[in-house]
Design an enzyme around this catalytic site. Structure first.
Site, mmCIF file in Angstrom:
data_model
loop_
_atom_site.group_PDB
_atom_site.id
_atom_site.type_symbol
_atom_site.label_atom_id
_atom_site.label_comp_id
_atom_site.label_asym_id
_atom_site.label_seq_id
_atom_site.Cartn_x
_atom_site.Cartn_y
_atom_site.Cartn_z
ATOM 1 N N ARG A 249 1.979 7.872 2.852
ATOM 2 C CA ARG A 249 0.553 7.523 2.863
ATOM 3 C C ARG A 249 0.111 7.407 4.315
ATOM 4 O O ARG A 249 0.745 6.697 5.098
ATOM 5 C CB ARG A 249 0.306 6.207 2.093
ATOM 6 C CG ARG A 249 0.652 6.348 0.604
ATOM 7 C CD ARG A 249 0.058 5.222 -0.219
ATOM 8 N NE ARG A 249 -1.386 5.364 -0.361
ATOM 9 C CZ ARG A 249 -2.171 4.409 -0.834
ATOM 10 N NH1 ARG A 249 -1.658 3.249 -1.191
ATOM 11 N NH2 ARG A 249 -3.475 4.600 -0.953
ATOM 12 N N CYS B 246 -10.930 -4.681 -4.096
ATOM 13 C CA CYS B 246 -9.596 -4.118 -4.263
ATOM 14 C C CYS B 246 -8.578 -5.220 -4.594
ATOM 15 O O CYS B 246 -8.941 -6.231 -5.210
ATOM 16 C CB CYS B 246 -9.177 -3.326 -3.021
ATOM 17 S SG CYS B 246 -7.775 -2.210 -3.354
ATOM 18 N N ASP C 249 -5.941 -2.301 5.603
ATOM 19 C CA ASP C 249 -4.829 -1.355 5.715
ATOM 20 C C ASP C 249 -4.534 -1.061 7.179
ATOM 21 O O ASP C 249 -3.408 -0.711 7.526
ATOM 22 C CB ASP C 249 -5.149 -0.055 4.970
ATOM 23 C CG ASP C 249 -5.113 -0.287 3.463
ATOM 24 O OD1 ASP C 249 -6.093 -0.843 2.938
ATOM 25 O OD2 ASP C 249 -4.102 0.039 2.834
HETATM 26 P P1 RI2 Z 1 -2.326 -6.310 1.113
HETATM 27 C C1 RI2 Z 1 -4.565 -1.750 -0.336
HETATM 28 O O1 RI2 Z 1 -4.452 -0.356 -0.306
HETATM 29 C C2 RI2 Z 1 -6.001 -2.202 -0.352
HETATM 30 O O2 RI2 Z 1 -6.851 -1.414 0.435
HETATM 31 C C3 RI2 Z 1 -5.839 -3.600 0.181
HETATM 32 O O3 RI2 Z 1 -7.048 -4.181 0.641
HETATM 33 C C4 RI2 Z 1 -4.853 -3.358 1.314
HETATM 34 O O4 RI2 Z 1 -3.949 -2.377 0.788
HETATM 35 C C5 RI2 Z 1 -4.112 -4.541 1.816
HETATM 36 O O5 RI2 Z 1 -3.315 -5.099 0.813
HETATM 37 P P2 RI2 Z 1 -3.954 0.514 -1.593
HETATM 38 O O6 RI2 Z 1 -2.439 0.560 -1.499
HETATM 39 O O7 RI2 Z 1 -1.318 -5.848 2.114
HETATM 40 O O8 RI2 Z 1 -4.433 -0.120 -2.852
HETATM 41 O O9 RI2 Z 1 -3.143 -7.457 1.643
HETATM 42 O O10 RI2 Z 1 -4.567 1.864 -1.371
HETATM 43 O O11 RI2 Z 1 -1.700 -6.609 -0.218
#
Ligand code: RI2
Length: 312
Positions: free
Chosen positions: A60, A124, A193
């Protein structure tokens, strides 16, 4: 390599997701991979480790936590394979422990900004943001959370489930209702992120319009982000790549095929300028976004020197 490839695939498909989680999983995978490399030749070992690191980093592109975690482990040292393995274990375990502690600490620090009776809007599913809400709730503050669905992957469903389990009153809202509900909101708390040197925050698509609506309504926006989500490379002028995900997440392939002139655009993240952010809550303190540069220098300084060398 099989286990590592499987995990990489799970990160790609988002079965394993969340910027912090994928960083911890990547560190653990590198550690586990190292134990399975059987060669006693250090050069060969290093090559295998680099290959594993590259595979993980390429899953990613946006979450900076991922390359930061990989580089933290790939700083290992050792003249022999045995020494290298021991060093990798220490670095990986250290990263994972620090990461878990960071999320807890962010909760403690961020909860001080939450008042009894506050309505908090979130977007999210961020473990760091949830840590703040959970800590405020544990402190005895009565909070109500408005959580967006977060299409197309519906991470909001995870958020309401996790908040519900903690006994926090939560309302699920559609993404397009953020401005409608903004008048009820006291505080916006979201994750990240990536954070760039100039204090911009890259987070789930929709974050920037939520922040814009909050700014218009003069509501405070707090971003919960561990220091390893800050981007040292942004200091060298590098831009954060915004991941474009499959159209099928938005519209099924057979439906899309019915059209001749329609395409789907599905960026997974957007950039929120620092003007719309009041505070970035890290494990080393709550800082104004303008101070992002200091975090990069103080907490990730090693990374700058290592960047060329690591070549991943
Ligand atoms: P934590 C996630 O990305 C979201 O964008 C979320 O806000 C961010 O990671 C941080 O998440 P995705 O994997 O590290 O859903 O705070 O695309 O859990």
């Amino acid at each position: 390599m099989k286990q590592l490839k499987e995990t990489a695939q799970k990160i790609k498909s988002m079965e394993i997701r969340g910027a912090g989680k994928i960083a911890r999983v990547a560190a653990a995978q590198l550690r586990d991979r190292s134990t399975r490399i059987e060669t006693r030749n250090i050069e060969e070992f290093n090559r295998e480790m680099k290959q594993a690191a590259r595979l993980l980093v390429n899953t990613r592109p946006t979450a900076v936590s991922l390359p930061n975690a990989v580089r933290a482990v790939m700083r290992y040292e050792g003249d022999s394979v045995e020494e290298a393995k021991a060093s990798i274990k220490e670095l990986a375990d250290g990263f994972i422990l620090n990461s878990e502690n960071a999320v807890r600490k962010i909760g403690e620090i961020g909860a001080r900004r939450v008042r009894d009776g506050d309505t908090i809007m979130t977007h999210c599913n961020s473990s760091a943001a949830i840590s703040i809400m959970a800590a405020a709730h544990d402190d005895g503050k009565n909070i109500h959370v408005l959580a967006t669905e977060s299409r197309p992957r519906w991470q909001g469903h995870l958020t309401v489930k996790q908040l519900d389990e903690k006994g926090i009153k939560t309302s699920l809202i559609v993404d397009s209702a953020v401005r409608y509900f903004m008048k009820e909101v006291d505080l916006v708390v979201m994750g990240a992120d990536a954070v760039t040197a100039n204090g911009s925050v890259i987070n789930k698509i929709g974050t920037s319009q939520l922040a814009l609506a909050a700014h218009e309504a003069r509501k405070n926006v707090i971003i919960a982000a561990e220091t390893y989500k800050f981007s040292p490379r942004s200091l060298l002028g590098e831009l954060i790549e915004i991941e474009e995900r499959s159209s099928s997440e938005v519209l099924a392939d057979d439906k899309l095929k019915e059209f001749s002139n329609v395409s789907v655009k599905n960026p997974a993240f957007d950039v929120t300028p620092r003007e719309y952010i009041d505070l970035i809550c890290t494990e080393v303190g709550a800082i104004p976004p303008e101070m992002a540069y200091i975090i990069i220098r103080e907490c990730l300084g090693w990374e700058l020197g290592d960047m060329g060398k690591m070549n991943i």
